[in-house]
Design a protein around this motif. Structure first.
Motif, PDB file in Angstrom:
ATOM      1  N   GLY A 158       0.804  -1.209   0.000  1.00 50.49           N
ATOM      2  CA  GLY A 158       0.000   0.000   0.000  1.00 50.49           C
ATOM      3  C   GLY A 158       0.842   1.264   0.000  1.00 50.49           C
ATOM      4  N   HIS A 159       2.156   1.122  -0.082  1.00 53.08           N
ATOM      5  CA  HIS A 159       3.068   2.270  -0.120  1.00 53.08           C
ATOM      6  C   HIS A 159       3.406   2.582  -1.573  1.00 53.08           C
ATOM      7  N   LYS A 160       3.606   3.844  -1.890  1.00 52.55           N
ATOM      8  CA  LYS A 160       3.875   4.246  -3.279  1.00 52.55           C
ATOM      9  C   LYS A 160       5.231   3.762  -3.771  1.00 52.55           C
ATOM     10  N   THR A 161       6.241   3.809  -2.917  1.00 50.48           N
ATOM     11  CA  THR A 161       7.601   3.462  -3.336  1.00 50.48           C
ATOM     12  C   THR A 161       7.904   1.988  -3.127  1.00 50.48           C
ATOM     13  N   TYR A 162       7.603   1.474  -1.937  1.00 51.53           N
ATOM     14  CA  TYR A 162       7.904   0.092  -1.586  1.00 51.53           C
ATOM     15  C   TYR A 162       6.649  -0.737  -1.796  1.00 51.53           C
ATOM     16  N   VAL A 163       6.365  -1.077  -3.031  1.00 57.86           N
ATOM     17  CA  VAL A 163       5.100  -1.708  -3.415  1.00 57.86           C
ATOM     18  C   VAL A 163       5.068  -3.193  -3.058  1.00 57.86           C
ATOM     19  N   GLN A 164       6.160  -3.898  -3.253  1.00 62.18           N
ATOM     20  CA  GLN A 164       6.185  -5.348  -3.068  1.00 62.18           C
ATOM     21  C   GLN A 164       6.350  -5.709  -1.596  1.00 62.18           C
ATOM     22  N   GLY A 165       5.648  -6.739  -1.178  1.00 66.56           N
ATOM     23  CA  GLY A 165       5.765  -7.212   0.187  1.00 66.56           C
ATOM     24  C   GLY A 165       4.432  -7.683   0.717  1.00 66.56           C
ATOM     25  N   LEU A 166       4.236  -7.506   2.027  1.00 56.75           N
ATOM     26  CA  LEU A 166       3.021  -7.953   2.703  1.00 56.75           C
ATOM     27  C   LEU A 166       2.498  -6.835   3.595  1.00 56.75           C
ATOM     28  N   HIS A 167       1.211  -6.907   3.906  1.00 48.79           N
ATOM     29  CA  HIS A 167       0.632  -5.963   4.857  1.00 48.79           C
ATOM     30  C   HIS A 167      -0.552  -6.599   5.570  1.00 48.79           C
ATOM     31  N   ALA A 168      -0.907  -6.016   6.714  1.00 48.73           N
ATOM     32  CA  ALA A 168      -2.077  -6.461   7.480  1.00 48.73           C
ATOM     33  C   ALA A 168      -2.633  -5.255   8.226  1.00 48.73           C
ATOM     34  N   VAL A 169      -3.954  -5.174   8.293  1.00 53.40           N
ATOM     35  CA  VAL A 169      -4.622  -4.085   9.003  1.00 53.40           C
ATOM     36  C   VAL A 169      -4.742  -4.468  10.474  1.00 53.40           C
ATOM     37  N   GLN A 170      -4.543  -3.477  11.345  1.00 52.12           N
ATOM     38  CA  GLN A 170      -4.631  -3.709  12.780  1.00 52.12           C
ATOM     39  C   GLN A 170      -6.017  -4.222  13.147  1.00 52.12           C
ATOM     40  N   PRO A 171      -6.087  -5.353  13.849  1.00 48.06           N
ATOM     41  CA  PRO A 171      -7.402  -5.868  14.244  1.00 48.06           C
ATOM     42  C   PRO A 171      -8.044  -4.967  15.292  1.00 48.06           C
ATOM     43  N   ALA A 172      -9.376  -4.998  15.361  1.00 48.67           N
ATOM     44  CA  ALA A 172     -10.117  -4.155  16.306  1.00 48.67           C
ATOM     45  C   ALA A 172      -9.714  -4.458  17.742  1.00 48.67           C
ATOM     46  N   THR A 173      -9.389  -5.702  18.051  1.00 51.87           N
ATOM     47  CA  THR A 173      -9.008  -6.056  19.427  1.00 51.87           C
ATOM     48  C   THR A 173      -7.712  -5.372  19.834  1.00 51.87           C
ATOM     49  N   ALA A 174      -6.794  -5.176  18.906  1.00 50.26           N
ATOM     50  CA  ALA A 174      -5.523  -4.512  19.216  1.00 50.26           C
ATOM     51  C   ALA A 174      -5.698  -3.004  19.296  1.00 50.26           C
ATOM     52  N   ALA A 175      -6.708  -2.463  18.622  1.00 52.32           N
ATOM     53  CA  ALA A 175      -6.903  -1.016  18.602  1.00 52.32           C
ATOM     54  C   ALA A 175      -7.470  -0.503  19.911  1.00 52.32           C
ATOM     55  N   ASP A 176      -8.135  -1.372  20.704  1.00 49.87           N
ATOM     56  CA  ASP A 176      -8.777  -0.932  21.934  1.00 49.87           C
ATOM     57  C   ASP A 176      -7.772  -0.582  23.027  1.00 49.87           C
ATOM     58  N   GLY A 177      -6.667  -1.300  23.099  1.00 47.01           N
ATOM     59  CA  GLY A 177      -5.725  -1.089  24.189  1.00 47.01           C
ATOM     60  C   GLY A 177      -4.737   0.025  23.909  1.00 47.01           C
ATOM     61  N   ASN A 178      -4.199   0.611  24.971  1.00 48.40           N
ATOM     62  CA  ASN A 178      -3.185   1.649  24.842  1.00 48.40           C
ATOM     63  C   ASN A 178      -1.826   1.137  25.277  1.00 48.40           C
ATOM     64  N   GLY A 179      -1.672  -0.163  25.430  1.00 49.41           N
ATOM     65  CA  GLY A 179      -0.409  -0.745  25.864  1.00 49.41           C
ATOM     66  C   GLY A 179       0.533  -0.973  24.690  1.00 49.41           C
ATOM     67  N   ASP A 180       1.605  -1.680  24.987  1.00 54.92           N
ATOM     68  CA  ASP A 180       2.574  -2.019  23.949  1.00 54.92           C
ATOM     69  C   ASP A 180       1.922  -2.921  22.907  1.00 54.92           C
ATOM     70  N   MET A 181       2.442  -2.862  21.682  1.00 51.03           N
ATOM     71  CA  MET A 181       1.984  -3.754  20.619  1.00 51.03           C
ATOM     72  C   MET A 181       3.149  -4.656  20.234  1.00 51.03           C
ATOM     73  N   GLU A 182       2.848  -5.935  20.014  1.00 46.82           N
ATOM     74  CA  GLU A 182       3.855  -6.869  19.554  1.00 46.82           C
ATOM     75  C   GLU A 182       3.354  -7.516  18.282  1.00 46.82           C
ATOM     76  N   ILE A 183       4.213  -7.518  17.275  1.00 44.76           N
ATOM     77  CA  ILE A 183       3.879  -8.102  15.979  1.00 44.76           C
ATOM     78  C   ILE A 183       4.916  -9.176  15.678  1.00 44.76           C
ATOM     79  N   ARG A 184       4.428 -10.380  15.347  1.00 40.16           N
ATOM     80  CA  ARG A 184       5.325 -11.487  14.954  1.00 40.16           C
ATOM     81  C   ARG A 184       4.962 -11.910  13.537  1.00 40.16           C
ATOM     82  N   ILE A 185       5.975 -11.950  12.710  1.00 40.97           N
ATOM     83  CA  ILE A 185       5.763 -12.377  11.330  1.00 40.97           C
ATOM     84  C   ILE A 185       6.649 -13.579  11.076  1.00 40.97           C
TER      85      ILE A 185
END
Length: 185
Positions: A158-185
């Protein structure tokens, strides 16, 4: 007489070398070449409604779209690689398979938690984790966990320059909290 025999053998050797080179090139074209990974990065698109005046002095409303980015506060990468022979006809070509896990932690105070500070009315979409990759053809499987919850990955960033790769939208459950976020790929 011996020269004729040597010339025939030489032709066979050159032909086999050419066939081997074609087999290598065929495998290279069907798999990925060396990789460069940029990220993961959190990105968020915001639309700002700005009140102003046009060149004639009349009031006007403009909508300005911007993207904000957050780099991880902590990033770790664990990887193992093993050889995998691939065959093309009679020719074997050794390739490498990488098993990789990237863990990114974003602190509670990262810049995407609050609205932009510029004047105007802001509407921001959910943060998106982007993982730009220089050559994604070699990805055989990828999974993403956002604060322990499995999240579907999609192709492209979804980026103009770095087009190739992967992406994921933040789930609603993660958006509710104000704590740290951890992402594992």
């Amino acid at each position: 007489v011996l020269m004729v025999g040597l010339m025939l053998i030489s032709d066979v050797v050159r032909d086999r070398i050419r066939n081997h080179d074609r087999a290598v090139q065929g495998i290279v074209n069907s798999t990925a070449v060396q990789q460069t990974i940029y990220g993961p990065v959190l990105a968020q698109t915001c639309v700002t409604e700005v009140q102003g005046k046009d060149s004639d002095g009349k009031p006007e409303t403009r909508f300005v779209t911007t993207q904000r980015f957050a780099m991880p506060d902590d990033l770790s990468h664990a990887a193992t690689a093993h050889m995998q022979p691939l065959m093309r006809g009679l020719h074997q070509v050794n390739t490498y398979v990488l098993n990789s896990e990237i863990t990114a932690r974003f602190a509670a105070g990262n810049q995407l938690r609050s609205l932009p500070t510029e004047p105007g009315v802001h509407k921001c979409g959910a943060p998106v984790v982007m993982l730009p990759i220089s050559d994604p053809r070699g990805i055989r499987s990828a999974n993403l966990q956002w604060n322990g919850a499995k999240v579907a990955l999609a192709s492209g960033t979804g980026h103009k320059t770095y087009v190739q790769g992967l992406h994921a939208v933040q789930p609603a459950t993660a958006a509710d909290g104000n704590g740290d976020m951890e992402i594992r790929i």
